[in-house]
Scaffold this active site. Structure first.
Site, PDB file in Angstrom:
ATOM      1  N   ASN A   1       2.362   1.537   4.340  1.00  0.00           N
ATOM      2  CA  ASN A   1       2.611   0.278   5.033  1.00  0.00           C
ATOM      3  C   ASN A   1       2.288   0.350   6.526  1.00  0.00           C
ATOM      4  O   ASN A   1       2.973  -0.240   7.345  1.00  0.00           O
ATOM      5  CB  ASN A   1       4.039  -0.215   4.800  1.00  0.00           C
ATOM      6  CG  ASN A   1       4.275  -1.661   5.222  1.00  0.00           C
ATOM      7  OD1 ASN A   1       5.333  -1.985   5.729  1.00  0.00           O
ATOM      8  ND2 ASN A   1       3.314  -2.532   5.030  1.00  0.00           N
TER       9      ASN A   1
ATOM     10  N   CYS B   1      -1.488   0.752   7.324  1.00  0.00           N
ATOM     11  CA  CYS B   1      -2.918   0.450   7.432  1.00  0.00           C
ATOM     12  C   CYS B   1      -3.317  -0.779   6.634  1.00  0.00           C
ATOM     13  O   CYS B   1      -3.510  -1.856   7.191  1.00  0.00           O
ATOM     14  CB  CYS B   1      -3.762   1.653   6.983  1.00  0.00           C
ATOM     15  SG  CYS B   1      -3.609   3.122   8.026  1.00  0.00           S
ATOM     16  N   ARG B   2      -3.449  -0.626   5.324  1.00  0.00           N
ATOM     17  CA  ARG B   2      -4.012  -1.691   4.495  1.00  0.00           C
ATOM     18  C   ARG B   2      -3.084  -2.887   4.312  1.00  0.00           C
ATOM     19  O   ARG B   2      -3.505  -4.032   4.496  1.00  0.00           O
ATOM     20  CB  ARG B   2      -4.401  -1.128   3.114  1.00  0.00           C
ATOM     21  CG  ARG B   2      -5.486  -0.072   3.195  1.00  0.00           C
ATOM     22  CD  ARG B   2      -5.712   0.592   1.869  1.00  0.00           C
ATOM     23  NE  ARG B   2      -4.542   1.403   1.488  1.00  0.00           N
ATOM     24  CZ  ARG B   2      -4.386   1.989   0.312  1.00  0.00           C
ATOM     25  NH1 ARG B   2      -5.293   1.837  -0.629  1.00  0.00           N
ATOM     26  NH2 ARG B   2      -3.324   2.723   0.064  1.00  0.00           N
ATOM     27  N   SER B   3      -1.842  -2.642   3.905  1.00  0.00           N
ATOM     28  CA  SER B   3      -0.976  -3.798   3.622  1.00  0.00           C
ATOM     29  C   SER B   3      -0.586  -4.580   4.872  1.00  0.00           C
ATOM     30  O   SER B   3      -0.555  -5.811   4.825  1.00  0.00           O
ATOM     31  CB  SER B   3       0.250  -3.404   2.791  1.00  0.00           C
ATOM     32  OG  SER B   3       1.041  -2.431   3.425  1.00  0.00           O
TER      33      SER B   3
ATOM     34  N   ASP C   1      -8.265   3.762   1.524  1.00  0.00           N
ATOM     35  CA  ASP C   1      -7.247   3.923   2.557  1.00  0.00           C
ATOM     36  C   ASP C   1      -7.883   4.431   3.849  1.00  0.00           C
ATOM     37  O   ASP C   1      -8.314   5.584   3.919  1.00  0.00           O
ATOM     38  CB  ASP C   1      -6.172   4.895   2.078  1.00  0.00           C
ATOM     39  CG  ASP C   1      -4.936   4.885   2.959  1.00  0.00           C
ATOM     40  OD1 ASP C   1      -5.026   4.432   4.114  1.00  0.00           O
ATOM     41  OD2 ASP C   1      -3.881   5.341   2.494  1.00  0.00           O
TER      42      ASP C   1
ATOM     43  N   CYS D   1       0.861  -1.176   0.000  1.00  0.00           N
ATOM     44  CA  CYS D   1       0.000   0.000   0.000  1.00  0.00           C
ATOM     45  C   CYS D   1       0.904   1.234   0.000  1.00  0.00           C
ATOM     46  O   CYS D   1       2.094   1.131  -0.310  1.00  0.00           O
ATOM     47  CB  CYS D   1      -0.995  -0.008   1.162  1.00  0.00           C
ATOM     48  SG  CYS D   1      -0.294   0.235   2.816  1.00  0.00           S
TER      49      CYS D   1
END
Length: 162
Positions: A11, A13-15, A129, A8
């Site tokens: 690095n 939140c999402r990934s 995000d 993401c």
């Protein structure tokens, strides 16, 4: 060994959420000895930081470990080390191009996909995000379902026996 890298922007939140969820699913499937998982960001703002508090909170609620996870930036050798690079959105895919080794490099082996390519819901193509939206629950639901389908895809494609 099959290696999967989730990517993401920062690095945090999402990934890392996808890394933790996918690692949990892989462990439950009995495939932890054949699939390794990591995450990285295309930006460098959060290098060395743990996942965002919102990500940690949602993972805690679902009893999914994120122990030892720290943000890092994508490296050019990720394209040769990893079998699959899974980006969260179109912007991440575009930004990955600045890290990719020369296209003539025969060592490049990573197959690049977007996480929502594996979603059953085709209304969205990008994982929003939550750093900006604050909606970690929505992102968790997308990640959980898409990671499950990604795992099924890898098991089939790589002829893995769970």
């Amino acid at each position: 060994m099959i290696q999967v890298l989730f990517v993401c922007l920062g690095n945090i939140c999402r990934s890392p959420m996808a890394e933790a969820v996918f690692r949990h699913q892989v462990k439950l499937a009995g495939l932890a000895d054949v699939i390794q998982i990591d995450s990285a960001g295309t930006g460098d703002w959060h290098i060395g930081h743990p996942p965002h508090q919102g990500t940690r909170d949602i993972l805690d609620r679902h009893q999914i470990s994120y122990e030892g996870m720290k943000a890092r930036q994508v490296r050019s050798d990720d394209f040769t080390q990893f079998t699959y690079i899974i980006a969260m959105d179109d912007s991440n895919v575009t930004n990955l191009g600045s890290f990719a080794p020369d296209s003539k490099d025969e060592e490049k082996r990573a197959s690049i996909h977007k996480l929502l390519d594996f979603s059953s819901d085709r209304k969205l193509s990008d994982v929003p995000d939550p750093y900006y939206t604050g909606n970690f629950q929505e992102v968790y639901e997308m990640v959980e379902e898409s990671c499950s389908r990604l795992l099924a895809f890898i098991v089939k494609k790589e002829n893995l026996a769970p």
